[in-house]
Enzyme design. Sequence first.
Site, short mmCIF file in Angstrom:
data_model
loop_
_atom_site.label_atom_id
_atom_site.label_comp_id
_atom_site.label_asym_id
_atom_site.label_seq_id
_atom_site.Cartn_x
_atom_site.Cartn_y
_atom_site.Cartn_z
N CYS A 13 0.81 -1.22 0.00
CA CYS A 13 0.00 0.00 0.00
C CYS A 13 0.84 1.27 0.00
O CYS A 13 0.45 2.28 -0.59
CB CYS A 13 -0.97 0.00 1.17
SG CYS A 13 -0.21 -0.05 2.80
N LYS B 215 -6.42 -9.17 11.08
CA LYS B 215 -6.29 -7.72 10.89
C LYS B 215 -7.64 -7.20 10.42
O LYS B 215 -8.13 -7.58 9.35
CB LYS B 215 -5.20 -7.40 9.87
CG LYS B 215 -5.05 -5.90 9.61
CD LYS B 215 -3.95 -5.62 8.61
CE LYS B 215 -3.82 -4.13 8.32
NZ LYS B 215 -2.76 -3.85 7.32
N ARG C 36 -10.50 -0.88 2.21
CA ARG C 36 -9.85 -2.19 2.24
C ARG C 36 -10.74 -3.26 2.86
O ARG C 36 -10.25 -4.32 3.27
CB ARG C 36 -8.52 -2.07 3.00
CG ARG C 36 -7.55 -1.16 2.25
CD ARG C 36 -6.37 -0.73 3.08
NE ARG C 36 -5.50 0.13 2.27
CZ ARG C 36 -4.64 1.00 2.75
NH1 ARG C 36 -4.53 1.16 4.07
NH2 ARG C 36 -3.90 1.74 1.95
N LYS D 72 -4.64 -7.32 15.10
CA LYS D 72 -4.54 -5.87 14.89
C LYS D 72 -5.91 -5.35 14.50
O LYS D 72 -6.54 -5.91 13.61
CB LYS D 72 -3.52 -5.61 13.77
CG LYS D 72 -3.34 -4.15 13.39
CD LYS D 72 -2.38 -4.00 12.23
CE LYS D 72 -2.21 -2.54 11.84
NZ LYS D 72 -1.35 -2.39 10.65
N SER E 224 -1.96 3.08 15.58
CA SER E 224 -1.78 4.53 15.68
C SER E 224 -2.96 5.23 16.33
O SER E 224 -2.79 6.17 17.12
CB SER E 224 -1.53 5.10 14.28
OG SER E 224 -2.60 4.78 13.41
#
Length: 328
Positions: free
Chosen positions: A124, A199, A221, A252, A279
């Site tokens: 990506c 994920k 996504r 994640k 993040s």
Amino acid sequence: MVELDSLLHSGYHNPALRPLQVERTLTKGSLMYPIFITDEQDSLIPIPSMPNQYRIGINRLEALIAPLVAKGLKGVMLFGVPNDSVKDEFGTAADDPQGPVIMAVRLLKTRFPALLVSCDVCLCEYTSHGHCGHLNSDNTINNEASVRRLAEVAVNYAKAGADNVAPSDMMDGRMRAIKQGLHEAGLSHRVSLMAYSAKYASALYGPFRDAACSGAKFGDRSAYQLPPGSRGLGRRAIQRDVREGADIIMVKPATFYMDIIRDAKELAPDHPIAAYQVSGEYAMIHHAAAAGVFDLKTAVLESMCSLQRAGCSLILTYFTPELLEWLD
């Protein structure tokens, strides 16, 4: 009257007793620090949405890492942030020998040979469209072509000296292809494979995409990352990656998915379980502390404790520099 079998305070009334009730103790070896490497070699660029985090050029990397290694840093995860001019529809620059990731691997393994150097494997950051693989003519994912390319990139990171490769793309079958590629290259004995197994398509990645300049130019996504409510798909993905040869299983994001972390520990009891405190989680904790909601150190340590309680033995977190200080 309280029944005798209801009494719990006696087991932890004394501070010396409380650690005995903890299944896992947080150590510096439990941490991995994610780092953004830009191809602007002399740069140290603050990331506005992630306090105290930077896009860092190769010429500034040793100065960043050396004091952390001296404090006990054991591992890093590298993400490349290339200039837009090198991006194309196939992610050709992902394994450029003069690109940020491979140059960083070589530097770190030369300067800090004992440091566990891991590379995120995804396209990506390198594709002009911002998706994690190759696309068909209708802009859907071409899974087969994507897997071939991801395996090439992973093997080239390993050839450069990476100790661990970690595909985060969520393509079907990529773990087996990468494992096979490492084996055929004669590297499977010295390079581990960390699977971003469960994920999820989360709202918590926003600051990362700002940091890595990797947002999708169209769509999202959700056709390949897992739906947030899908426990069953997460379990199936974990079991698949175990079968395909993963050495470490990752979940994640972390905080919103502790049930999946516990599932991973139960489904893969003989594998290390990792969680990525992403993040958005990092930013939320920072901003809440800045607003006086809680003490930063106390909240971060509690978040680490909760992830370990859920089943993690490895935590990827941007709080690693602070934790190296606090754990002294």
